[in-house]
Design a protein around this motif. Structure first.
Motif, PDB file in Angstrom:
ATOM      1  N   ARG A   7      -7.902   1.663  25.300  1.00 32.13           N
ATOM      2  CA  ARG A   7      -9.044   0.774  25.530  1.00 32.13           C
ATOM      3  C   ARG A   7      -9.641   0.294  24.207  1.00 32.13           C
ATOM      4  O   ARG A   7      -9.990  -0.880  24.061  1.00 32.13           O
ATOM      5  CB  ARG A   7     -10.094   1.496  26.387  1.00 32.13           C
ATOM      6  CG  ARG A   7      -9.690   1.647  27.846  1.00 32.13           C
ATOM      7  CD  ARG A   7     -10.846   2.115  28.713  1.00 32.13           C
ATOM      8  NE  ARG A   7     -11.102   3.542  28.548  1.00 32.13           N
ATOM      9  CZ  ARG A   7     -10.472   4.487  29.237  1.00 32.13           C
ATOM     10  NH1 ARG A   7      -9.551   4.164  30.128  1.00 32.13           N
ATOM     11  NH2 ARG A   7     -10.783   5.771  29.056  1.00 32.13           N
ATOM     12  N   GLN A  11     -14.969  -6.442  26.642  1.00 29.51           N
ATOM     13  CA  GLN A  11     -15.164  -5.577  27.812  1.00 29.51           C
ATOM     14  C   GLN A  11     -14.025  -5.741  28.807  1.00 29.51           C
ATOM     15  O   GLN A  11     -13.517  -4.752  29.348  1.00 29.51           O
ATOM     16  CB  GLN A  11     -16.495  -5.895  28.479  1.00 29.51           C
ATOM     17  CG  GLN A  11     -17.716  -5.401  27.712  1.00 29.51           C
ATOM     18  CD  GLN A  11     -19.015  -5.755  28.407  1.00 29.51           C
ATOM     19  OE1 GLN A  11     -19.162  -6.842  28.969  1.00 29.51           O
ATOM     20  NE2 GLN A  11     -19.981  -4.842  28.384  1.00 29.51           N
ATOM     21  N   ALA A  12     -13.617  -6.992  29.042  1.00 28.34           N
ATOM     22  CA  ALA A  12     -12.529  -7.238  29.991  1.00 28.34           C
ATOM     23  C   ALA A  12     -11.221  -6.628  29.490  1.00 28.34           C
ATOM     24  O   ALA A  12     -10.462  -6.034  30.274  1.00 28.34           O
ATOM     25  CB  ALA A  12     -12.362  -8.746  30.200  1.00 28.34           C
ATOM     26  N   ALA A  58     -10.876  -4.058  27.389  1.00 28.81           N
ATOM     27  CA  ALA A  58     -10.954  -2.600  27.398  1.00 28.81           C
ATOM     28  C   ALA A  58     -10.708  -2.030  28.797  1.00 28.81           C
ATOM     29  O   ALA A  58     -10.093  -0.960  28.947  1.00 28.81           O
ATOM     30  CB  ALA A  58     -12.314  -2.139  26.873  1.00 28.81           C
ATOM     31  N   LYS A  59     -11.152  -2.737  29.811  1.00 31.83           N
ATOM     32  CA  LYS A  59     -10.969  -2.259  31.182  1.00 31.83           C
ATOM     33  C   LYS A  59      -9.494  -2.157  31.562  1.00 31.83           C
ATOM     34  O   LYS A  59      -9.129  -1.420  32.491  1.00 31.83           O
ATOM     35  CB  LYS A  59     -11.688  -3.183  32.166  1.00 31.83           C
ATOM     36  CG  LYS A  59     -13.208  -3.053  32.127  1.00 31.83           C
ATOM     37  CD  LYS A  59     -13.859  -4.006  33.112  1.00 31.83           C
ATOM     38  CE  LYS A  59     -15.386  -3.883  33.054  1.00 31.83           C
ATOM     39  NZ  LYS A  59     -16.047  -4.843  33.980  1.00 31.83           N
ATOM     40  N   GLU A  60      -8.640  -2.902  30.871  1.00 35.85           N
ATOM     41  CA  GLU A  60      -7.211  -2.878  31.167  1.00 35.85           C
ATOM     42  C   GLU A  60      -6.509  -1.682  30.534  1.00 35.85           C
ATOM     43  O   GLU A  60      -5.334  -1.425  30.813  1.00 35.85           O
ATOM     44  CB  GLU A  60      -6.552  -4.172  30.661  1.00 35.85           C
ATOM     45  CG  GLU A  60      -7.085  -5.445  31.294  1.00 35.85           C
ATOM     46  CD  GLU A  60      -6.791  -5.519  32.774  1.00 35.85           C
ATOM     47  OE1 GLU A  60      -5.701  -5.059  33.177  1.00 35.85           O
ATOM     48  OE2 GLU A  60      -7.646  -6.025  33.528  1.00 35.85           O
TER      49      GLU A  60
END
Length: 304
Positions: free
Chosen positions: A198, A186-187, A189-191
């Motif tokens: 993503r 999740q972390a 993909a947020k980038e």
């Protein structure tokens, strides 16, 4: 009791094999004897797991703690030369050694006031790591609580103090493993800067965990040790579903051709990534390169 000498098919290569075994002790001190023997077998060097242990004992490196201590001492940078995971493993191993000597759980040469609750959690994590290693190396059915206890230097009853059964230990490995990889995916993909980026970043996390992560990360990724026990599979499934929901969301956001079966695409992608543990060899493409190539083939196709 006499030590068995390394079993090799080519005695003339014994010095080369010994150097390779010591290289693993320096470069990947966390690996167990069975894992090192398998890596060497793939490289064309025939030696048994007991042979690896014999050579480690010969050089005073028979435990992961001793190998990590040697690495920290030889590097010149002390414990700062170790990775974060290596430092945690060393700390847990030194705790086990103190307990085996009968020292109180809260005692430590570095800090006698250490929180005993923290040490209890460390010991629990140490058991999880050892169990994940054994389940991966020899399978769930062939691994016993006694085997796990022996690897961490505890009595079987001490393991049962933390985990009431082998099934519960196996389930906890997956609970923790899926939580770790879910948080990281999740972390990552947020980038990302767009839906495809993503997805690519989340896949990089997944592949890296399978081939480079801790024993808990690796067994979560591919369930190498799974025994076919349907009851266990049913209990693991909710954790797996929570993790796959991350990829469901990422794939749902992709701009795809009309009529594309997004569910089948997700399963296709997971299948490709989860089988990497079978064919991955160090020295070729990095986990990041592999994940990026897989996503790129999905996105652009392979037809000329």
């Amino acid at each position: 009791m006499n030590q068995a000498s390394p079993r090799t098919d080519h005695p003339a290569d014994s010095r080369e094999i010994e150097r390779a075994v010591l290289d693993f002790a320096r470069n990947e001190p966390e690996l167990g004897q069975a894992a090192v023997a398998e890596r060497l077998r793939v490289a064309g060097m025939q030696i048994s797991a007991s042979g690896v242990r014999y050579l480690w004992q010969k050089h005073g490196l028979e435990t992961a703690v001793k190998r990590l201590q040697a690495l920290a001492g030889n590097d010149g940078g002390g414990i700062d030369a170790l990775t974060e995971n290596q430092r945690r493993l060393l700390e847990r191993g030194e705790l086990t050694a103190r307990l085996a000597r009968g020292e109180p759980e809260g005692s430590s040469n570095a800090d006698h006031s250490a929180d005993s609750t923290s040490e209890l959690l460390d010991r629990r994590q140490m058991i999880l790591t050892a169990a994940a290693e054994l389940f991966s190396e020899q399978g769930y059915d062939r691994s016993s609580i006694r085997d796990i206890a022996r690897r961490v230097g505890l009595l079987p009853g001490s393991v049962y103090h933390y985990f009431p059964s082998k099934d519960e230990l196996y389930l906890e490995i997956h609970r923790e493993g899926f939580k770790r990889v879910l948080d990281r995916a999740q972390a990552a993909a947020k980038e990302g800067i767009d839906p495809w980026d993503r997805l690519r970043r989340a896949c990089e996390v997944h592949v890296s965990g399978i081939v480079e992560g801790s024993p808990v990360d690796r067994i979560t990724g591919h369930s190498l040790s799974f025994s076919g026990n349907k009851d266990l599979l049913a209990k693991i499934q909710p954790y797996r579903e929570s993790y796959e929901d991350v990829f469901r969301s990422l794939i749902k956001s992709l701009p795809l051709a009309p009529g594309t079966d997004r569910s089948l695409l997700r399963l296709f992608l997971f299948g490709g990534m989860n089988w990497i543990y079978l064919w991955y060899r160090e020295g070729g493409r990095t986990p990041k390169d592999i994940a990026d190539a897989m996503v790129d083939m999905l996105r652009r196709g392979v037809q000329a």
